[in-house]
Write a protein that holds these residues in place. Structure first.
Motif, PDB file in Angstrom:
ATOM      1  N   ALA A  98      10.321  -7.196  -8.920  1.00  6.39           N
ATOM      2  CA  ALA A  98      10.556  -8.553  -9.416  1.00  6.39           C
ATOM      3  C   ALA A  98      11.228  -8.541 -10.786  1.00  6.39           C
ATOM      4  O   ALA A  98      12.135  -9.342 -11.054  1.00  6.39           O
ATOM      5  N   GLU A  99      10.801  -7.625 -11.641  1.00  2.00           N
ATOM      6  CA  GLU A  99      11.386  -7.533 -12.982  1.00  2.00           C
ATOM      7  C   GLU A  99      12.841  -7.080 -12.928  1.00  2.00           C
ATOM      8  O   GLU A  99      13.721  -7.639 -13.613  1.00  2.00           O
ATOM      9  N   VAL A 108      10.908  -4.255   1.031  1.00  2.00           N
ATOM     10  CA  VAL A 108      11.863  -5.330   1.322  1.00  2.00           C
ATOM     11  C   VAL A 108      11.161  -6.684   1.291  1.00  2.00           C
ATOM     12  O   VAL A 108      11.685  -7.653   0.737  1.00  2.00           O
ATOM     13  N   ARG A 109       9.980  -6.770   1.869  1.00  2.00           N
ATOM     14  CA  ARG A 109       9.230  -8.031   1.850  1.00  2.00           C
ATOM     15  C   ARG A 109       8.913  -8.458   0.413  1.00  2.00           C
ATOM     16  O   ARG A 109       9.019  -9.634   0.068  1.00  2.00           O
ATOM     17  N   ASP A 116      12.611 -12.858  -4.690  1.00  2.00           N
ATOM     18  CA  ASP A 116      13.901 -13.535  -4.803  1.00  2.00           C
ATOM     19  C   ASP A 116      13.775 -14.999  -4.401  1.00  2.00           C
ATOM     20  O   ASP A 116      14.371 -15.876  -5.036  1.00  2.00           O
ATOM     21  N   ALA A 117      13.009 -15.281  -3.359  1.00  2.00           N
ATOM     22  CA  ALA A 117      12.811 -16.668  -2.943  1.00  2.00           C
ATOM     23  C   ALA A 117      12.123 -17.466  -4.044  1.00  2.00           C
ATOM     24  O   ALA A 117      12.496 -18.608  -4.328  1.00  2.00           O
ATOM     25  N   ALA A 118      11.139 -16.848  -4.701  1.00  2.00           N
ATOM     26  CA  ALA A 118      10.435 -17.530  -5.785  1.00  2.00           C
ATOM     27  C   ALA A 118      11.367 -17.782  -6.967  1.00  2.00           C
ATOM     28  O   ALA A 118      11.363 -18.866  -7.561  1.00  2.00           O
ATOM     29  N   VAL A 136      18.077  -3.031  -8.256  1.00  2.00           N
ATOM     30  CA  VAL A 136      16.840  -3.746  -7.928  1.00  2.00           C
ATOM     31  C   VAL A 136      15.754  -2.787  -7.468  1.00  2.00           C
ATOM     32  O   VAL A 136      14.589  -2.906  -7.855  1.00  2.00           O
ATOM     33  N   PHE A 137      16.126  -1.815  -6.642  1.00  3.18           N
ATOM     34  CA  PHE A 137      15.122  -0.973  -5.983  1.00  3.18           C
ATOM     35  C   PHE A 137      14.997   0.419  -6.585  1.00  3.18           C
ATOM     36  O   PHE A 137      14.095   1.174  -6.224  1.00  3.18           O
ATOM     37  N   GLY A 138      15.891   0.790  -7.491  1.00  5.34           N
ATOM     38  CA  GLY A 138      15.890   2.144  -8.020  1.00  5.34           C
ATOM     39  C   GLY A 138      16.697   3.077  -7.140  1.00  5.34           C
ATOM     40  O   GLY A 138      17.214   2.687  -6.086  1.00  5.34           O
ATOM     41  N   ALA A 139      16.811   4.326  -7.581  1.00  4.07           N
ATOM     42  CA  ALA A 139      17.590   5.308  -6.834  1.00  4.07           C
ATOM     43  C   ALA A 139      16.952   5.546  -5.470  1.00  4.07           C
ATOM     44  O   ALA A 139      15.719   5.616  -5.338  1.00  4.07           O
TER      45      ALA A 139
END
Length: 250
Positions: free
Chosen positions: A6-7, A44-45, A51-53, A239-242
């Motif tokens: 989220a961050e 992913v969830r 992202d929706a929030a 967003v997700f890192g390597a």
């Protein structure tokens, strides 16, 4: 990479907003596509919910989260467990003709149409299932042999072929930017795709009026893409890192 999903997502959205402002673009004119290659469903969830929030907070209403998968097998494996969140699922990697049926069970858009043969196969399958599919034409603006996409000189012929298929809705263009530290080179490729888009939309040819989307730019170069007119940026690592290294065959 510091911070949770989220961050990091908030930081990426801040980069997009700053790039929009720097380019004189309307706030919110660039959509974020979360590239979820190799990620597990739980991660992913988490990203979809975050992202929706964030979108609801900034825009005052929920907007469907945009996800992109590179591989059909990953799309098929993850999609059932994401269905309750109702994301838009885009295929952003190469699509072999023998995997069209599997892809179309879940994909709302195929961004990687790079040949008339693939376009015709998609259209036939869509006719069989009575649906219309959004597609983007993928163009290899850099000319690098490791990248997929139609050559720029052949793009107009492919556009006409796609636009002439009743079951496909041409929504725009996709590319992967040049793998170069020279921002001028990267931006030149993106500018070329924008110019192609403008030429197509202004042509007045049937089926081309809605081809306004430009899916270009990733974690490393999204600012350059936004400056040159991107409407969608595809972000994974930021967003997700390597990504974990693939397993070594035994």
């Amino acid at each position: 990479m510091v911070g949770g999903v989220a961050e990091r997502l908030a930081r990426v959205r801040g980069r997009i907003a700053a790039a929009e402002a720097a380019a004189g673009r309307e706030p919110g004119s660039v959509r974020l596509l979360l590239a979820t290659k190799t990620l597990d469903v739980a991660t992913v969830r988490e990203a979809v919910l975050a992202d929706a929030a964030a979108t609801a907070t900034t825009a005052g209403h929920a907007r469907r989260v945009l996800l992109g998968e590179n591989r059909v097998q990953e799309l098929v494996a993850k999609a059932p467990d994401l269905a309750d969140l109702a994301p838009e699922l885009h295929l952003i990697g190469p699509l072999q003709s023998n995997k069209v049926n599997a892809a179309l069970r879940w994909a709302t858009c195929v961004q990687s149409v790079d040949s008339p043969v693939l376009a015709e196969r998609l259209a036939r399958r869509c006719a069989d299932t009575d649906r219309v599919l959004d597609v983007l034409v993928q163009v290899n603006v850099s000319g690098e042999p490791t990248k997929h996409g139609v050559a720029p000189g052949d793009a107009l012929d492919l556009v006409r072929a796609v636009a002439g298929l009743d079951r496909l809705r041409l929504r725009g263009f996709m590319t992967v930017g040049a793998n170069s530290p020279d921002e001028r080179e990267v931006r030149a490729g993106y500018a070329a795709l924008r110019d192609l888009r403008d030429k197509v939309v202004d042509s007045g040819e049937p089926g081309t009026a809605g081809a306004v989307e430009l899916s270009m730019g990733m974690s490393r170069d999204l600012e350059a893409a936004v400056a040159e007119g991107a409407t969608v940026v595809r972000v994974g690592t930021a967003v997700f890192g390597a990504r974990p290294a693939p397993p070594v065959p035994a």
